[in-house]
Design an enzyme around this catalytic site. Structure first.
Site, mmCIF file in Angstrom:
data_model
loop_
_atom_site.group_PDB
_atom_site.id
_atom_site.type_symbol
_atom_site.label_atom_id
_atom_site.label_comp_id
_atom_site.label_asym_id
_atom_site.label_seq_id
_atom_site.Cartn_x
_atom_site.Cartn_y
_atom_site.Cartn_z
ATOM 1 N N GLU A 147 0.715 -1.216 0.102
ATOM 2 C CA GLU A 147 0.442 0.247 -0.138
ATOM 3 C C GLU A 147 0.969 1.288 0.050
ATOM 4 O O GLU A 147 2.316 1.330 0.275
ATOM 5 C CB GLU A 147 -0.790 0.368 1.310
ATOM 6 C CG GLU A 147 -2.180 -0.869 1.209
ATOM 7 C CD GLU A 147 -3.321 0.911 0.232
ATOM 8 O OE1 GLU A 147 -2.543 1.344 -0.503
ATOM 9 O OE2 GLU A 147 -4.196 0.748 1.164
ATOM 10 N N ASP A 148 0.375 2.014 -0.718
ATOM 11 C CA ASP A 148 1.315 4.051 -0.524
ATOM 12 C C ASP A 148 1.391 3.981 1.208
ATOM 13 O O ASP A 148 2.167 4.295 1.743
ATOM 14 C CB ASP A 148 0.604 4.426 -1.386
ATOM 15 C CG ASP A 148 -1.005 4.447 -1.249
ATOM 16 O OD1 ASP A 148 -1.460 3.746 -0.917
ATOM 17 O OD2 ASP A 148 -1.356 5.507 -2.834
ATOM 18 N N ASP A 167 -4.704 5.172 6.504
ATOM 19 C CA ASP A 167 -4.375 6.289 7.039
ATOM 20 C C ASP A 167 -6.065 5.559 8.286
ATOM 21 O O ASP A 167 -5.488 5.091 9.699
ATOM 22 C CB ASP A 167 -5.822 7.183 6.385
ATOM 23 C CG ASP A 167 -6.225 8.509 6.490
ATOM 24 O OD1 ASP A 167 -6.366 8.351 7.654
ATOM 25 O OD2 ASP A 167 -6.889 8.846 6.017
ATOM 26 N N PHE A 197 -2.905 15.066 5.219
ATOM 27 C CA PHE A 197 -3.643 15.512 3.779
ATOM 28 C C PHE A 197 -2.120 15.738 3.032
ATOM 29 O O PHE A 197 -1.295 15.981 3.234
ATOM 30 C CB PHE A 197 -4.661 15.536 2.595
ATOM 31 C CG PHE A 197 -5.365 14.257 1.777
ATOM 32 C CD1 PHE A 197 -5.832 13.696 1.877
ATOM 33 C CD2 PHE A 197 -4.436 15.305 0.806
ATOM 34 C CE1 PHE A 197 -6.052 12.692 0.804
ATOM 35 C CE2 PHE A 197 -4.897 14.284 -0.541
ATOM 36 C CZ PHE A 197 -5.473 12.983 -0.347
ATOM 37 N N ARG A 202 0.610 12.557 -8.481
ATOM 38 C CA ARG A 202 1.109 11.423 -8.504
ATOM 39 C C ARG A 202 2.726 11.188 -8.776
ATOM 40 O O ARG A 202 3.253 10.781 -7.955
ATOM 41 C CB ARG A 202 0.453 10.291 -9.477
ATOM 42 C CG ARG A 202 -1.146 9.884 -8.450
ATOM 43 C CD ARG A 202 -1.714 8.923 -9.655
ATOM 44 N NE ARG A 202 -2.778 8.364 -9.131
ATOM 45 C CZ ARG A 202 -3.593 7.790 -8.588
ATOM 46 N NH1 ARG A 202 -2.592 7.927 -7.441
ATOM 47 N NH2 ARG A 202 -4.925 7.708 -8.308
HETATM 48 P P1 IMP Z 1 -7.616 4.064 4.386
HETATM 49 O O1 IMP Z 1 -8.680 3.271 3.798
HETATM 50 O O2 IMP Z 1 -8.579 5.452 5.492
HETATM 51 O O3 IMP Z 1 -6.386 3.661 5.293
HETATM 52 O O4 IMP Z 1 -6.864 4.244 3.524
HETATM 53 C C1 IMP Z 1 -6.138 4.430 2.799
HETATM 54 C C2 IMP Z 1 -5.684 4.824 1.278
HETATM 55 O O5 IMP Z 1 -6.921 5.995 1.200
HETATM 56 C C3 IMP Z 1 -4.872 4.596 0.120
HETATM 57 O O6 IMP Z 1 -5.213 3.189 0.005
HETATM 58 C C4 IMP Z 1 -5.242 5.987 -0.298
HETATM 59 O O7 IMP Z 1 -4.673 5.593 -2.130
HETATM 60 C C5 IMP Z 1 -5.855 6.860 0.239
HETATM 61 N N1 IMP Z 1 -5.509 7.879 1.206
HETATM 62 C C6 IMP Z 1 -5.258 7.560 2.521
HETATM 63 N N2 IMP Z 1 -4.801 8.883 2.718
HETATM 64 C C7 IMP Z 1 -4.255 9.785 2.405
HETATM 65 C C8 IMP Z 1 -3.742 10.397 1.493
HETATM 66 O O8 IMP Z 1 -2.943 11.439 2.311
HETATM 67 N N3 IMP Z 1 -3.024 10.912 0.712
HETATM 68 C C9 IMP Z 1 -3.897 10.529 -0.697
HETATM 69 N N4 IMP Z 1 -4.492 9.229 -0.303
HETATM 70 C C10 IMP Z 1 -4.551 8.794 0.786
HETATM 71 MG MG MG Z 2 -4.878 3.929 -2.308
#
Ligand code: IMP
Ligand code: MG
Length: 185
Positions: free
Chosen positions: A97-98, A101, A150, A163
């Protein structure tokens, strides 16, 4: 007022950290049937650099998950679109994963993939964003911890922009500065 970008993690820092992560992965998974499973789209840049530092054999595959759409807050609803032909039964899988969050995406993916009975499933995330109240997660291979802001660049986007930046930047939006970017209720 336009969006602003502030440098947070440089391309050189990322490069150094990726070399360390690759070594960790090699020592954990040497001799195993290894699959690198990249979460589209944001992790593609990270995965491309990481895989070129990994010197043990692996199979490369992709899954798609999306919880953000065009917002800067997780929508909470994770859409999974994994390839029905994924062949990971009995294999070591590293989910790449990148950024993690809320952890919703990775948790939903891990649950879905667990049903395919991999021998081992580890998470590798370049960035772990610390969000108040998020459930604790086991991210075995983690690049960087960051506060709840963010970020964009190095594969990560806001509404598909940024990106292509080589490093990671904070995205400062005028409405964020005025405190109006609260999570949906
Ligand atoms: P989660 O499900 O809330 O953990 O979100 C994870 C996904 O949301 C990641 O795979 C990212 O694609 C996207 N994401 C979460 N935070 C950011 C951010 O700060 N910038 C860009 N994409 C984010
Ligand atoms: Mg993602």
């Amino acid at each position: 007022m336009a969006d602003r970008l502030e440098p947070l993690i440089s391309a050189a820092q990322i490069r150094r950290r990726i070399a360390e992560l690759a070594q960790q992965i090699e020592s954990d998974h040497g001799g195993a049937l290894l699959t690198l499973l990249v979460v589209l789209k944001g992790a593609c840049v990270f995965a491309a650099d990481l895989m070129r530092q990994i010197e043990i054999p692996f199979v490369l595959d992709f899954v798609r998950a999306s919880s953000y759409r065009n917002a800067t807050r997780s929508s909470g609803a994770v859409e999974l679109d994994s390839d029905a032909r994924l062949d990971i039964t009995g294999r070591h899988v590293i989910l790449i994963e990148d950024i993690v969050d809320t952890g919703l995406t990775i948790t939903a993916l891990a649950e879905a993939l667990g049903r395919l009975e991999p021998a081992r499933l580890d998470v590798c995330a370049l960035v772990h964003k610390h969000v108040a109240g998020a459930r604790p997660l086991d991210i075995r291979y983690k690049g960087f911890d960051i506060p709840d802001e963010f970020v964009v660049g190095y594969g990560m986007d806001h509404a598909e922009r940024f990106r292509n930046l080589p490093g990671i930047h904070r995205l400062i939006q005028p409405r964020v500065e005025h405190g109006a970017n609260q999570p949906p209720v």
